[in-house]
Write an enzyme that holds these catalytic residues in place. Structure first.
Site, short mmCIF file in Angstrom:
data_model
loop_
_atom_site.label_atom_id
_atom_site.label_comp_id
_atom_site.label_asym_id
_atom_site.label_seq_id
_atom_site.Cartn_x
_atom_site.Cartn_y
_atom_site.Cartn_z
N GLU A 2 0.81 -1.28 0.05
CA GLU A 2 -0.01 0.12 0.17
C GLU A 2 1.07 1.27 0.15
OE1 GLU A 2 -0.89 -2.82 1.75
OE2 GLU A 2 -2.82 -3.13 0.54
N HIS B 142 -11.37 -6.47 8.45
CA HIS B 142 -11.67 -6.06 7.09
C HIS B 142 -13.02 -5.37 6.91
CE1 HIS B 142 -8.35 -8.54 5.99
NE2 HIS B 142 -8.75 -8.54 4.52
#
Lengths: 324, 318
Positions: free
Chosen positions: A60, A129
């Protein structure tokens, strides 16, 4: 007007902007060959090729840091975070770099950058998540945070975001890609930083956005059958926050419920309620209620997960409470 | 290298040294705030490196950036004004010591989060690759930055995507006060490039001409092959990590030993021995720099504070 899904709306916005402006490209995990984990960029790789639809490593910092750099030198990258939860790995870029680089160097750098991120719970993905951490990101001046609740807004706002010269976090909800809605035919954009009344009513103002809008519209429908008419104001953009339609509505109804999917503490609702008290205290007829996620990490088990997430009945109950 | 250019490099190194010595005094007087990291001792690194670039090549560095700014052609006036937080600084007094940039000179900052600018450097190269040009991004960072995740993500994507980045590790032996061998699994930083199949090299950072030659070769490689390269440049900072560093982590003898290798002293000697310049020419440079610094301080002190409304300017571009 055509009726399309949220997925189609976002996909159309991306495609139209890529066709319009060659400096727009997409980068992220599985956006290319795979077609996007939520199938938003399905077919893009074949149409635009690997240079414009870049499959990145699962890294990321390389994705968001890279998109920032490419934006600084004149491209218009749309970086995708497979989930907003992975954004925490790139937190430095989202909150400590992108929002600062224009200001800190006296306006020399511009960052025409969009970070698309999928957020929200309800898919039994477990605690790491499933978060709706929008308020954290909306805390930082210099970043713009957009989170649409209808296909029409998603398409129009994403097109504006891609054309904007500022870094924008564009938050989509994981359970809303199949939501269908009317979308204008042909070219249109919707300005960033404008709240919108999505349903008119006279009795109570509901202030919400994204998934909260879907739930609130259902609640409004049910309440209407009981003779309660709620006005639903959709924030659409969390920063910069447009309070005008909210205050205007509240001055009419004098009662409000704020609905968000994130946690209540330090959340979007906290901000909205404070602003209403600051800007329209004389119009308050009842304490404002916040409907939000229970203060727990989201569990996997479906029943427990749904118990933690705000539901339509929580909203109808809150509306009735403020009417007491 | 032509004589004039060598003399110019000498001038740049002296300019950095004297500007920072003056800066340190102004800091002690309370005229400069925040953190200030001096480049003294490392001048040959950025001077040789940046002399080797094409004007179209982008430079990005960490917070020890005053020297890099000067080498890129930013004036001593603007550097001093930014240090004093004045409106005439290149970042309008909003960036300070650690955030100096001038895109017109292809100097892209001055970044204060250790390692944070490395993926951004990859991003510049992604943008240039997308645009189809052969610009190189020269990304400078310290040895300490090679232990953080950003470094690895940035090098990995640069090699995987064939990005034109010259990674330059200024190994000044310490990440703040922690010696390289106390913080890094390998002490030859260049070895880390091997893990990414990346070509790499190492050079003595106290000799400006050696740095220049190594940088030229590395830049040629990057441009021709469209591949990144990691160049480790060994150097030493003569001053503390930042102002107000008690320097408990190193011995005075060690500092003294390195100071005998003063990059300006070494170059001065080379220029005289090779008869590139006379002592008179080099003395004149000293005098010219003194004057330039005095004027820069005068300019900075006379410059206005940022206007009150600047607080709210440049938060957004739109």
């Amino acid at each position: 007007m055509a009726k399309i899904t949220m997925r189609e709306a976002i996909s159309q916005a991306l495609m139209e902007e890529m066709d319009r402006d060659p400096s727009v490209f997409i980068m992220g995990e599985e956006v290319g060959v795979w077609g996007g984990t939520y199938a938003v960029t399905k077919g893009f790789y074949d149409k635009y090729g690997a240079m414009r639809v870049k499959d990145t490593p699962i890294a990321e910092n390389a994705i968001i840091g890279g998109a920032i750099g490419a934006a600084m030198v004149g491209q218009r990258p749309v970086a995708e975070l497979m989930t907003i939860n992975f954004g925490f790995s790139a937190m430095d870029y989202i909150v400590n770099q992108a929002p600062k680089l224009h200001y800190m160097f006296g306006g020399q750098f511009t960052l025409p950058l969009v970070i698309r991120a999928v957020g929200g719970g309800g898919r039994q993905l477990g605690a790491t998540h499933s978060q709706t951490p929008d308020a954290i990101f909306a805390h930082f001046p210099g970043l713009k945070v957009v989170s649409p609740g209808t296909p029409e807004d998603a398409k129009g706002l994403l097109k504006s975001a891609i054309r904007s010269n500022d870094p924008i976090l564009f938050i989509e909800h994981a359970t809303m890609y199949q939501v269908r809605g009317e979308v204008p035919e042909g070219e249109y954009t919707i300005p960033i930083g404008k709240s919108k009344v999505q349903r008119e009513g006279k009795d109570v103002t509901i202030v919400t956005y994204c998934k909260g809008l879907e739930l609130s519209m259902k609640a409004a429908e049910e309440l209407s059958k009981e003779g309660i008419e709620v006005e639903v104001v959709d924030l659409r953009t969390l920063r910069p926050l447009d309070m005008e339609p909210v205050i205007e509505s509240f001055k009419k109804t004098n009662r409000a419920v704020v609905v968000e999917e994130g946690w209540k503490s330090y959340g979007v609702g906290s901000e909205i309620v404070s602003r209403i008290y600051e800007e329209a205290f004389d119009y308050v007829d009842a304490p404002i209620i916040r409907v939000a996620q229970k203060e727990v990490p989201l569990p996997y088990n479906r029943t427990l997960e749904q118990a933690a997430l705000p539901q339509v009945h929580d909203i109808t109950a809150a509306v009735k409470e403020v009417l007491k | 290298m032509k004589k004039e250019q060598q003399i110019d490099l000498y001038y740049q190194m002296v300019l950095i040294r004297r500007l920072e010595e003056r800066g340190a005094e102004l800091y002690q007087q309370g005229k400069i705030g925040g953190f200030m990291h001096l480049y003294i001792g490392q001048e040959a690194v950025s001077t040789g490196l940046i002399a080797a670039r094409e004007p179209r090549d982008r430079v990005i560095t960490a917070y020890r950036d005053h020297g890099v700014a000067l080498n890129c052609g930013i004036s001593a006036n603007e550097v001093m004004a930014e240090l004093l937080g004045k409106a005439t600084g290149m970042s309008k007094g909003k960036g300070g010591s650690m955030h100096m940039a001038d895109t017109s000179k292809n100097m892209w900052g001055g970044h204060a989060i250790v390692g944070g600018h490395l993926p951004i450097a990859s991003g510049f190269a992604i943008g240039d690759q997308y645009a189809g040009n052969d610009n190189i991004t020269i990304c400078m960072f310290g040895d300490g930055a090679t232990n953080i995740g950003y470094f690895h993500e940035a090098l990995n994507i640069a090699k995987t995507w064939g990005l034109r980045v010259l990674w330059v590790c200024e190994n000044n032996q310490y990440g703040m006060g922690t010696a390289v061998d106390r913080a890094s699994a390998v002490t030859d930083i260049r070895q880390k490039a091997e893990g990414y199949g990346m070509k790499n090299g190492q050079v003595d950072g106290m000799d400006v001409l050696k740095v220049y030659d190594a940088a030229k070769d590395a830049l040629d490689y990057v441009r021709k092959n469209s591949q990144p390269y990691l160049l480790e440049i060994d150097t030493y900072r003569f001053r503390g990590h930042s102002m107000g560093d008690p320097e408990r982590y190193r011995k005075a003898e060690e500092v003294k030993k390195w100071q005998e290798n003063d990059p300006i002293g070494i170059f001065n000697k080379q220029l005289l021995e090779k008869k590139v310049a006379t002592a008179k020419v080099l003395d004149e440079i000293e005098a010219r720099v003194e004057e330039e610094i005095a004027k820069a301080v005068e300019f900075a002190e006379a410059s206005p504070e940022p206007a009150a409304e600047e607080l709210y300017s440049d938060i957004y571009a739109d």
